[in-house]
Motif scaffolding. Structure first.
Motif, PDB file in Angstrom:
ATOM      1  N   ARG A   1     -30.300 -20.954 -44.602  1.00 26.57           N
ATOM      2  CA  ARG A   1     -30.074 -20.746 -46.020  1.00 26.57           C
ATOM      3  C   ARG A   1     -31.051 -19.687 -46.524  1.00 26.57           C
ATOM      4  O   ARG A   1     -32.179 -19.579 -46.018  1.00 26.57           O
ATOM      5  CB  ARG A   1     -30.211 -22.040 -46.836  1.00 26.57           C
ATOM      6  CG  ARG A   1     -31.545 -22.730 -46.792  1.00 26.57           C
ATOM      7  CD  ARG A   1     -31.540 -23.990 -47.651  1.00 26.57           C
ATOM      8  NE  ARG A   1     -31.560 -23.660 -49.079  1.00 26.57           N
ATOM      9  CZ  ARG A   1     -31.435 -24.555 -50.063  1.00 26.57           C
ATOM     10  NH1 ARG A   1     -31.273 -25.842 -49.779  1.00 26.57           N
ATOM     11  NH2 ARG A   1     -31.475 -24.179 -51.331  1.00 26.57           N
ATOM     12  N   GLN A   2     -30.584 -18.898 -47.491  1.00 27.90           N
ATOM     13  CA  GLN A   2     -31.439 -17.873 -48.060  1.00 27.90           C
ATOM     14  C   GLN A   2     -31.533 -18.088 -49.558  1.00 27.90           C
ATOM     15  O   GLN A   2     -30.506 -18.094 -50.256  1.00 27.90           O
ATOM     16  CB  GLN A   2     -30.913 -16.460 -47.792  1.00 27.90           C
ATOM     17  CG  GLN A   2     -31.899 -15.403 -48.269  1.00 27.90           C
ATOM     18  CD  GLN A   2     -31.314 -14.015 -48.355  1.00 27.90           C
ATOM     19  OE1 GLN A   2     -30.111 -13.816 -48.243  1.00 27.90           O
ATOM     20  NE2 GLN A   2     -32.165 -13.040 -48.545  1.00 27.90           N
ATOM     21  N   ASP A   3     -32.733 -18.262 -50.015  1.00 27.53           N
ATOM     22  CA  ASP A   3     -33.006 -18.436 -51.439  1.00 27.53           C
ATOM     23  C   ASP A   3     -33.914 -17.310 -51.909  1.00 27.53           C
ATOM     24  O   ASP A   3     -34.688 -16.761 -51.119  1.00 27.53           O
ATOM     25  CB  ASP A   3     -33.677 -19.790 -51.682  1.00 27.53           C
ATOM     26  CG  ASP A   3     -32.823 -20.933 -51.189  1.00 27.53           C
ATOM     27  OD1 ASP A   3     -33.209 -21.599 -50.211  1.00 27.53           O
ATOM     28  OD2 ASP A   3     -31.751 -21.135 -51.766  1.00 27.53           O
TER      29      ASP A   3
ATOM     30  N   SER B   1     -30.031 -28.425 -55.823  1.00 30.50           N
ATOM     31  CA  SER B   1     -31.026 -27.777 -54.965  1.00 30.50           C
ATOM     32  C   SER B   1     -30.401 -27.130 -53.732  1.00 30.50           C
ATOM     33  O   SER B   1     -31.066 -26.353 -53.036  1.00 30.50           O
ATOM     34  CB  SER B   1     -32.083 -28.798 -54.520  1.00 30.50           C
ATOM     35  OG  SER B   1     -31.478 -29.828 -53.756  1.00 30.50           O
ATOM     36  N   GLN B   2     -29.141 -27.442 -53.470  1.00 30.73           N
ATOM     37  CA  GLN B   2     -28.451 -26.841 -52.326  1.00 30.73           C
ATOM     38  C   GLN B   2     -27.676 -25.578 -52.718  1.00 30.73           C
ATOM     39  O   GLN B   2     -26.990 -24.981 -51.878  1.00 30.73           O
ATOM     40  CB  GLN B   2     -27.520 -27.866 -51.671  1.00 30.73           C
ATOM     41  CG  GLN B   2     -28.298 -29.010 -51.034  1.00 30.73           C
ATOM     42  CD  GLN B   2     -27.402 -30.071 -50.426  1.00 30.73           C
ATOM     43  OE1 GLN B   2     -26.540 -30.645 -51.103  1.00 30.73           O
ATOM     44  NE2 GLN B   2     -27.610 -30.360 -49.154  1.00 30.73           N
ATOM     45  N   THR B   3     -27.799 -25.172 -53.960  1.00 34.86           N
ATOM     46  CA  THR B   3     -27.269 -23.876 -54.373  1.00 34.86           C
ATOM     47  C   THR B   3     -28.020 -22.799 -53.608  1.00 34.86           C
ATOM     48  O   THR B   3     -29.252 -22.713 -53.682  1.00 34.86           O
ATOM     49  CB  THR B   3     -27.450 -23.673 -55.886  1.00 34.86           C
ATOM     50  OG1 THR B   3     -26.631 -24.607 -56.580  1.00 34.86           O
ATOM     51  CG2 THR B   3     -27.071 -22.260 -56.293  1.00 34.86           C
ATOM     52  N   SER B   4     -27.287 -21.995 -52.854  1.00 30.93           N
ATOM     53  CA  SER B   4     -27.932 -21.037 -51.966  1.00 30.93           C
ATOM     54  C   SER B   4     -26.868 -20.156 -51.331  1.00 30.93           C
ATOM     55  O   SER B   4     -25.668 -20.345 -51.538  1.00 30.93           O
ATOM     56  CB  SER B   4     -28.717 -21.779 -50.878  1.00 30.93           C
ATOM     57  OG  SER B   4     -29.503 -20.900 -50.107  1.00 30.93           O
TER      58      SER B   4
ATOM     59  N   ARG C   1     -21.611 -18.105 -50.277  1.00 27.69           N
ATOM     60  CA  ARG C   1     -22.392 -18.335 -51.506  1.00 27.69           C
ATOM     61  C   ARG C   1     -21.936 -19.637 -52.130  1.00 27.69           C
ATOM     62  O   ARG C   1     -20.785 -19.759 -52.549  1.00 27.69           O
ATOM     63  CB  ARG C   1     -22.213 -17.182 -52.485  1.00 27.69           C
ATOM     64  CG  ARG C   1     -23.066 -17.307 -53.740  1.00 27.69           C
ATOM     65  CD  ARG C   1     -22.977 -16.059 -54.604  1.00 27.69           C
ATOM     66  NE  ARG C   1     -23.602 -14.920 -53.949  1.00 27.69           N
ATOM     67  CZ  ARG C   1     -24.886 -14.629 -53.989  1.00 27.69           C
ATOM     68  NH1 ARG C   1     -25.709 -15.431 -54.674  1.00 27.69           N
ATOM     69  NH2 ARG C   1     -25.356 -13.561 -53.390  1.00 27.69           N
TER      70      ARG C   1
ATOM     71  N   THR D   1     -22.538 -22.649 -54.968  1.00 34.00           N
ATOM     72  CA  THR D   1     -23.145 -23.058 -56.231  1.00 34.00           C
ATOM     73  C   THR D   1     -22.833 -24.524 -56.467  1.00 34.00           C
ATOM     74  O   THR D   1     -21.668 -24.930 -56.394  1.00 34.00           O
ATOM     75  CB  THR D   1     -22.611 -22.229 -57.410  1.00 34.00           C
ATOM     76  OG1 THR D   1     -22.884 -20.845 -57.171  1.00 34.00           O
ATOM     77  CG2 THR D   1     -23.269 -22.648 -58.717  1.00 34.00           C
TER      78      THR D   1
END
Lengths: 114, 114
Positions: B36-38, B84-87, B110, B112
């Motif tokens: 995952r990339q944040d 918190s898993q938006t990524s 992506r 959301t």
């Protein structure tokens, strides 16, 4: 604990000049290092790599330098072109049982101005 | 060769919903990975697989499950999505014997979570 650090979040250079992106690591077991390039809305793509038995690897306009004693590597792009504008990730891996895992830095956004 | 493909490209979920992200590779690679990339965090490894039928936890596995029933596919599941898993999620693959473990990445999904 960040094992691969890219301390410059961004870098801006003029077209035709040299871009130097830096990366530091803390894990002395790392023996292979890679640079990835990422454009917006795309996946990272492999750019260049270096093994710990070397201190320099060159591919066209891209050269990676490794200083093992300082646990530091750098990516040089000469000459820089506007199409080089992207996020650059440094990554490292260790031989042995976990040699399939890469540890990434947070990335440096390179902007090359025409 | 399509390389590494990911389905879907975009998804919006409500908190508590579940979904599965599909990754497929046509390079006959043994190893597959989910990242995952944040913003400001780089790429963090969620789970990985060293072969068909095997999976292992990465750096940030909580809230995710994976399965590798076929060599070419690696599924990432969210049983009860949280904001918190938006990524942006990236799948990658690599081959034994590449020496330096160059990983090939998909284009990303992506996600959301509202």
């Amino acid at each position: 604990d960040q094992q691969v650090k890219q301390n410059s979040p961004s870098l801006s250079v003029q077209e035709g000049r040299i871009s130097i992106l830096n990366c530091d690591y803390t894990n002395s077991m790392f023996d292979y290092f890679l640079w990835y390039k990422k454009y917006p809305a795309e996946g990272p793509t492999f750019l260049i790599s270096i093994s710990s038995i070397k201190d320099k690897n060159e591919d066209g306009r891209f050269t990676v330098f490794l200083n093992k004693s300082a646990k530091h590597l750098s990516l040089h792009i000469v000459p820089s072109q506007p199409g080089d504008s992207a996020v650059y990730f440094c990554a490292a891996s260790a031989s042995g049982g976990s040699n399939y895992k890469l540890t990434f830095g947070k990335g440096t956004l390179l902007t090359v101005n025409p | 060769n399509a390389g590494v493909t990911q389905t879907p490209k975009f998804r919006v979920l409500k908190t508590g919903q579940s979904m599965t992200l599909l990754c497929a590779q046509d390079m006959n690679h043994e190893y597959m990975y989910w990242y995952r990339q944040d913003p400001g965090m780089g790429l963090r490894l969620i789970h990985y697989s060293v072969g068909e039928g095997t999976t292992a936890k990465g750096e940030v596995p909580d809230g995710y499950n994976v399965s590798r029933l076929k060599k070419q596919n690696f599924l990432l599941g969210l049983e009860s999505a949280a904001p918190s898993q938006t990524s942006v999620y990236f799948c990658a693959s690599s081959s034994i014997g590449t020496g330096g473990n160059e990983q090939f990445f998909g284009p990303g999904t992506r996600l959301t979570v509202l």
